[in-house]
Design a protein around this motif. Structure first.
Motif, PDB file in Angstrom:
ATOM      1  N   LYS A  82      14.934   6.570  -2.361  1.00  0.00           N
ATOM      2  CA  LYS A  82      15.253   5.164  -2.127  1.00  0.00           C
ATOM      3  C   LYS A  82      16.364   5.025  -1.087  1.00  0.00           C
ATOM      4  N   LYS A  83      17.419   5.807  -1.240  1.00  0.00           N
ATOM      5  CA  LYS A  83      18.537   5.735  -0.297  1.00  0.00           C
ATOM      6  C   LYS A  83      18.091   6.072   1.121  1.00  0.00           C
ATOM      7  N   LYS A  84      17.277   7.114   1.253  1.00  0.00           N
ATOM      8  CA  LYS A  84      16.807   7.511   2.581  1.00  0.00           C
ATOM      9  C   LYS A  84      15.944   6.420   3.213  1.00  0.00           C
ATOM     10  N   VAL A  85      15.001   5.887   2.446  1.00  0.00           N
ATOM     11  CA  VAL A  85      14.117   4.849   2.986  1.00  0.00           C
ATOM     12  C   VAL A  85      14.918   3.632   3.433  1.00  0.00           C
ATOM     13  N   ILE A  86      15.816   3.144   2.592  1.00  0.00           N
ATOM     14  CA  ILE A  86      16.605   1.963   2.937  1.00  0.00           C
ATOM     15  C   ILE A  86      17.475   2.228   4.161  1.00  0.00           C
ATOM     16  N   SER A  87      17.985   3.461   4.290  1.00  0.00           N
ATOM     17  CA  SER A  87      18.824   3.793   5.450  1.00  0.00           C
ATOM     18  C   SER A  87      18.047   3.773   6.759  1.00  0.00           C
ATOM     19  N   LEU A  88      16.740   3.899   6.672  1.00  0.00           N
ATOM     20  CA  LEU A  88      15.900   3.941   7.872  1.00  0.00           C
ATOM     21  C   LEU A  88      15.484   2.562   8.365  1.00  0.00           C
ATOM     22  N   PHE A 125       0.594  -6.550   8.583  1.00  0.00           N
ATOM     23  CA  PHE A 125      -0.003  -5.809   9.702  1.00  0.00           C
ATOM     24  C   PHE A 125       0.850  -5.937  10.962  1.00  0.00           C
ATOM     25  N   PHE A 126       1.687  -6.967  11.021  1.00  0.00           N
ATOM     26  CA  PHE A 126       2.531  -7.194  12.197  1.00  0.00           C
ATOM     27  C   PHE A 126       4.013  -6.982  11.866  1.00  0.00           C
ATOM     28  N   SER A 127       4.295  -6.251  10.798  1.00  0.00           N
ATOM     29  CA  SER A 127       5.677  -6.043  10.369  1.00  0.00           C
ATOM     30  C   SER A 127       6.395  -5.019  11.244  1.00  0.00           C
ATOM     31  N   ASP A 128       7.719  -5.021  11.148  1.00  0.00           N
ATOM     32  CA  ASP A 128       8.522  -4.011  11.835  1.00  0.00           C
ATOM     33  C   ASP A 128       8.419  -2.663  11.128  1.00  0.00           C
ATOM     34  N   TYR A 129       8.400  -2.717   9.798  1.00  0.00           N
ATOM     35  CA  TYR A 129       8.283  -1.509   8.983  1.00  0.00           C
ATOM     36  C   TYR A 129       7.206  -1.723   7.924  1.00  0.00           C
ATOM     37  N   TYR A 130       6.392  -0.705   7.729  1.00  0.00           N
ATOM     38  CA  TYR A 130       5.377  -0.748   6.677  1.00  0.00           C
ATOM     39  C   TYR A 130       5.615   0.454   5.778  1.00  0.00           C
ATOM     40  N   LEU A 131       5.824   0.200   4.488  1.00  0.00           N
ATOM     41  CA  LEU A 131       6.119   1.253   3.522  1.00  0.00           C
ATOM     42  C   LEU A 131       4.919   1.487   2.626  1.00  0.00           C
ATOM     43  N   THR A 132       4.623   2.747   2.375  1.00  0.00           N
ATOM     44  CA  THR A 132       3.499   3.081   1.523  1.00  0.00           C
ATOM     45  C   THR A 132       3.664   4.522   1.045  1.00  0.00           C
ATOM     46  N   SER A 133       2.660   5.011   0.339  1.00  0.00           N
ATOM     47  CA  SER A 133       2.590   6.425   0.017  1.00  0.00           C
ATOM     48  C   SER A 133       1.292   6.961   0.625  1.00  0.00           C
ATOM     49  N   SER A 134       0.974   8.200   0.302  1.00  0.00           N
ATOM     50  CA  SER A 134      -0.301   8.779   0.720  1.00  0.00           C
ATOM     51  C   SER A 134      -0.948   9.382  -0.510  1.00  0.00           C
ATOM     52  N   ASN A 135      -2.257   9.266  -0.616  1.00  0.00           N
ATOM     53  CA  ASN A 135      -2.941   9.821  -1.777  1.00  0.00           C
ATOM     54  C   ASN A 135      -2.894  11.341  -1.791  1.00  0.00           C
ATOM     55  N   ALA A 136      -2.830  11.929  -0.604  1.00  0.00           N
ATOM     56  CA  ALA A 136      -2.696  13.385  -0.491  1.00  0.00           C
ATOM     57  C   ALA A 136      -2.179  13.719   0.902  1.00  0.00           C
ATOM     58  N   ILE A 137      -1.421  14.820   0.986  1.00  0.00           N
ATOM     59  CA  ILE A 137      -1.007  15.380   2.274  1.00  0.00           C
ATOM     60  C   ILE A 137      -1.305  16.870   2.226  1.00  0.00           C
ATOM     61  N   THR A 138      -1.971  17.378   3.243  1.00  0.00           N
ATOM     62  CA  THR A 138      -2.275  18.806   3.268  1.00  0.00           C
ATOM     63  C   THR A 138      -1.082  19.595   3.799  1.00  0.00           C
ATOM     64  N   GLU A 139      -1.046  20.861   3.469  1.00  0.00           N
ATOM     65  CA  GLU A 139       0.017  21.725   3.964  1.00  0.00           C
ATOM     66  C   GLU A 139      -0.019  21.852   5.485  1.00  0.00           C
TER      67      GLU A 139
END
Length: 213
Positions: free
Chosen positions: A37-43, A95-109
């Motif tokens: 949370k701290k990292k995201v808000i700082s960005l 869709f026209f925001s400055d920042y869009y926050l989300t997660s990902s269902n999966a990330i590969t190595e």
């Protein structure tokens, strides 16, 4: 978690970080939800317009409350009392925001993001639109390769989200995707993002905890 398991998971996180960086992402590894949370808000710059995709990860990290309380134009899709048509408008505005926050269902190595969507608003914004996209991902979502990612999103993510949303879809009955034709099907758009080609747009925060689905 014992030290040997933590050592192994840290190695996987570092490998994934390097892969994502080689594909155009800025990447941070944090120890827990609070640091995420701290990292995201700082960005996020003050006064910015911020949109979010549907995400249990963001909710569990308490990031949405920080956006509500901060100096932002937060496009809150979860705001109490919104009608379905108003939620749809929030999706469009995001869709026209400055920042869009989300997660990902999966990330590969090897650094691919794999996402399965119902309406497609989340994956569309991840691909194009918002100026910056911040993706918060628990270490439980890191998989070895794209085949493993497909397996994860089809046989785990889709059924558990249908259960969460109280959908009466076949996958809730059998606990895995059966490629149904239900009107309430939530797995309609499967998107693989191989790299971020706009420098500075894609940011990934990897968390040393199991978060979200």
């Amino acid at each position: 978690m014992d030290l040997n398991t933590r050592w192994f998971k840290d190695k996987v996180l570092e490998k994934t970080k390097k892969s994502l960086e080689s594909k155009g992402y800025d990447v941070y590894i944090v120890k827990d939800k609070s640091e995420a949370k701290k990292k995201v808000i700082s960005l996020i710059e003050a006064k910015s317009t911020v949109g979010v995709g549907g995400s249990q990860t963001l909710l569990q990290c308490d990031i949405l409350n920080s956006l509500r309380e901060g100096d932002y134009n937060f496009l809150d899709r979860y705001k109490e009392g919104l009608t379905p048509s108003e939620v749809k408008e929030v999706h469009k505005e995001a869709f026209f925001s400055d920042y869009y926050l989300t997660s990902s269902n999966a990330i590969t190595e090897s650094g691919e993001l794999v996402n399965l969507d119902g309406l497609g608003n989340r994956v569309a914004a991840m691909i194009y639109g918002p100026k910056k996209v911040i993706v918060v991902v628990g270490e439980n979502k890191i998989v070895r390769d794209i085949d493993s990612a497909y397996e994860r999103v089809r046989k785990y993510v889709a059924p558990i989200n249908c259960k969460r949303l109280n959908m009466d879809n076949p996958c809730v009955k059998v606990s895995e995707c059966v490629n149904c034709s239900s009107e309430n099907r939530i797995c309609n758009h499967l998107v693989v993002t191989f790299r971020q080609n706009t420098k500075g747009r894609g940011i990934v925060v990897l968390v040393k905890e199991e978060i979200g689905y």
